[in-house]
Design a protein around this motif. Structure first.
Motif, short mmCIF file in Angstrom:
data_model
loop_
_atom_site.label_atom_id
_atom_site.label_comp_id
_atom_site.label_asym_id
_atom_site.label_seq_id
_atom_site.Cartn_x
_atom_site.Cartn_y
_atom_site.Cartn_z
N ARG A 1 2.38 -2.15 7.25
CA ARG A 1 3.81 -0.91 7.22
C ARG A 1 3.31 0.29 7.56
O ARG A 1 2.50 0.77 7.67
N THR A 2 3.82 0.71 8.82
CA THR A 2 3.33 2.14 9.00
C THR A 2 4.35 3.19 8.73
O THR A 2 5.51 3.26 9.24
N ASP A 3 4.07 4.14 8.72
CA ASP A 3 5.26 6.22 8.75
C ASP A 3 4.15 6.95 9.68
O ASP A 3 3.18 6.56 9.32
N LEU A 4 5.20 6.97 10.13
CA LEU A 4 4.40 9.34 10.56
C LEU A 4 5.64 9.80 11.20
O LEU A 4 6.59 9.72 11.88
N LYS A 5 5.64 10.64 9.87
CA LYS A 5 6.64 11.57 9.49
C LYS A 5 6.76 13.25 10.69
O LYS A 5 5.97 13.02 10.94
N ARG A 6 7.65 13.00 11.00
CA ARG A 6 7.84 14.52 11.88
C ARG A 6 6.96 15.83 11.94
O ARG A 6 7.32 15.79 10.10
N PHE A 7 6.51 15.95 12.53
CA PHE A 7 5.64 17.59 12.69
C PHE A 7 4.65 16.96 11.73
O PHE A 7 3.94 18.41 11.25
N GLU A 8 4.27 15.86 11.50
CA GLU A 8 3.11 15.60 10.39
C GLU A 8 2.07 14.77 10.92
O GLU A 8 1.93 14.30 12.60
N SER A 9 0.70 14.66 10.46
CA SER A 9 -0.35 14.72 11.05
C SER A 9 -1.19 12.84 10.30
O SER A 9 -1.83 12.84 11.11
N ASP A 10 -0.30 12.82 9.40
CA ASP A 10 -0.77 11.62 8.20
C ASP A 10 -0.34 10.41 9.04
O ASP A 10 1.18 10.14 8.99
N TYR A 11 -1.46 9.77 9.76
CA TYR A 11 -0.30 8.09 9.82
C TYR A 11 -0.30 7.58 8.13
O TYR A 11 -1.79 7.03 8.01
N LEU A 12 0.37 6.76 7.79
CA LEU A 12 0.62 5.85 6.80
C LEU A 12 0.84 4.54 7.06
O LEU A 12 1.20 4.27 7.63
N PHE A 13 -0.57 3.78 6.55
CA PHE A 13 -0.89 2.54 6.68
C PHE A 13 -1.27 1.85 5.38
O PHE A 13 -2.08 2.44 4.59
N LYS A 14 -0.23 0.40 5.40
CA LYS A 14 -0.08 -0.04 4.01
C LYS A 14 -0.01 -2.14 4.44
O LYS A 14 0.38 -1.94 5.80
N VAL A 15 -0.99 -2.27 4.20
CA VAL A 15 -1.09 -3.99 4.10
C VAL A 15 -0.13 -4.36 2.31
O VAL A 15 -0.71 -4.02 1.59
N VAL A 16 0.58 -4.95 3.03
CA VAL A 16 1.72 -5.82 1.97
C VAL A 16 1.54 -7.35 2.08
O VAL A 16 1.95 -7.87 3.39
N VAL A 17 1.23 -7.50 0.90
CA VAL A 17 1.21 -8.98 0.90
C VAL A 17 1.88 -10.01 -0.15
O VAL A 17 1.66 -9.07 -1.73
N LYS A 18 2.97 -10.18 -0.23
CA LYS A 18 4.17 -10.81 -0.99
C LYS A 18 5.16 -10.21 -1.70
O LYS A 18 4.77 -10.06 -3.07
N GLY A 19 5.13 -8.92 -0.61
CA GLY A 19 6.13 -7.86 -1.46
C GLY A 19 5.28 -6.81 -1.62
O GLY A 19 5.69 -5.69 -2.65
N LYS A 20 3.87 -6.84 -2.68
CA LYS A 20 2.94 -5.95 -3.34
C LYS A 20 2.15 -5.37 -2.17
O LYS A 20 1.12 -5.70 -1.41
N VAL A 21 1.79 -3.65 -2.26
CA VAL A 21 1.31 -2.89 -2.14
C VAL A 21 -0.40 -2.97 -2.41
O VAL A 21 -0.81 -3.30 -3.12
N VAL A 22 -0.90 -3.80 -1.52
CA VAL A 22 -2.29 -4.35 -1.97
C VAL A 22 -3.82 -3.40 -0.83
O VAL A 22 -4.27 -2.48 -1.47
N PHE A 23 -2.88 -2.64 -0.23
CA PHE A 23 -3.48 -1.50 0.47
C PHE A 23 -2.21 0.29 1.39
O PHE A 23 -1.54 -0.65 1.95
N GLU A 24 -2.87 1.38 0.65
CA GLU A 24 -1.89 2.25 1.16
C GLU A 24 -2.66 3.25 1.31
O GLU A 24 -3.87 3.81 0.66
N GLU A 25 -3.16 4.15 2.85
CA GLU A 25 -3.97 5.39 3.02
C GLU A 25 -3.43 5.87 4.27
O GLU A 25 -2.57 5.56 4.74
N LYS A 26 -3.74 7.18 3.85
CA LYS A 26 -2.72 8.02 5.47
C LYS A 26 -4.17 8.40 5.95
O LYS A 26 -5.79 9.20 5.79
N TRP A 27 -4.24 7.85 6.92
CA TRP A 27 -5.39 8.46 8.08
C TRP A 27 -4.26 9.63 8.52
O TRP A 27 -3.46 9.71 9.92
N CYS A 28 -5.88 10.29 9.34
CA CYS A 28 -5.24 12.23 10.45
C CYS A 28 -5.35 11.28 12.25
O CYS A 28 -6.11 11.01 12.20
N ILE A 29 -4.16 11.60 12.17
CA ILE A 29 -3.52 11.41 14.08
C ILE A 29 -5.04 11.74 15.08
O ILE A 29 -5.39 11.61 15.75
N GLY A 30 -5.80 13.14 14.22
CA GLY A 30 -6.55 13.90 14.54
C GLY A 30 -8.28 12.74 15.10
O GLY A 30 -8.69 12.92 15.65
#
Length: 172
Positions: free
Chosen positions: A111-140
Motif C-alpha cells: 500500500r502506498t500514499d502520497l498526500k497532497r503538497f507533501e514530499s513523503d511517500y508512505l510505503f507499507k507491506v501488509v501480510v494477511k491484514g497485518k502491517v509488517v513494514f511501514e516507512e516514509k520515503w522522501c521523493i527527493g
C-alpha cells in the motif's frame, strides 16, 4: 518489464503529487511483477462492473421504443447503471483503498500514499491484514530537482524492503 522501460525521457513536475505518485506506483508494480505473481482479481471485478454499467447505458440509449413507452426500460437501465457505478465506487473506496500491488496467492500486498503538497511517500507491506513494514520515503531521494526519476534506486529500495519484510514474517 525491464528497468529501462520506466525511465523518463522527460522530467515530470515534482510539485504535482498525482504525477509523482503515479510514477512511483507504476515503477513499484513493474518491480514487484518481475519477482512475484500479481493478482488481478480486483481489477477484473472492477472492469466487469464498468462493462456491465456501459451495457445498461447502451440499452437505455439505443432502446427501439419511443420515449413515453420506454420509460420502464429507461428507468430500469438507469437504476442498474447507478447500482453498478455505486458498487464500483464502493470497491474503489472501501475495499481497494490504497493497495497498489496484491500478490496472487494473497500472501502480501503493498500500500502506498502520497498526500497532497507533501514530499513523503508512505510505503507499507501488509501480510494477511497485518502491517509488517511501514516507512516514509522522501521523493527527493528518487527524483532530481529537474524532475527526472531515478528508477534503479527506487527499484532496489522496493526489492530490499519487500524481501526483508517477507523474511521477517516467515521467521514469526
Amino acid at each position: 518489464m525491464s528497468d529501462s522501460n520506466l525511465e523518463l525521457a522527460y522530467p515530470i513536475e515534482i510539485g504535482d503529487t498525482v504525477q509523482v505518485k503515479q510514477c512511483l506506483d507504476e515503477s513499484l508494480i513493474a518491480t514487484l511483477c518481475d519477482t512475484h505473481s500479481c493478482s488481478t482479481k480486483l481489477d477484473s471485478f472492477k472492469v466487469t462492473l464498468m462493462l456491465l454499467a456501459c451495457f445498461f447505458a447502451l440499452i437505455a440509449q439505443f432502446t427501439p421504443e419511443p420515449f413515453p413507452e420506454s420509460r420502464l426500460t429507461l428507468g430500469v437501465c438507469v437504476s442498474l447503471y447507478f447500482i453498478c457505478s455505486g458498487l464500483l465506487q464502493f470497491v474503489t473506496t472501501f475495499i481497494e483503498k490504497d493497495i497498489v500491488f496484491m500478490e496472487y496467492h494473497g500472501d502480501f500486498e503493498v500500500r502506498t500514499d502520497l498526500k497532497r503538497f507533501e514530499s513523503d511517500y508512505l510505503f507499507k507491506v501488509v501480510v494477511k491484514g497485518k502491517v509488517v513494514f511501514e516507512e516514509k520515503w522522501c521523493i527527493g531521494n528518487f527524483f532530481t530537482e529537474e524532475g527526472y526519476f531515478w528508477n534503479e534506486g527506487f527499484e532496489a529500495k522496493v526489492r530490499d524492503v519487500v524481501s526483508k519484510a517477507l523474511k521477517k514474517t516467515k521467521k514469526e
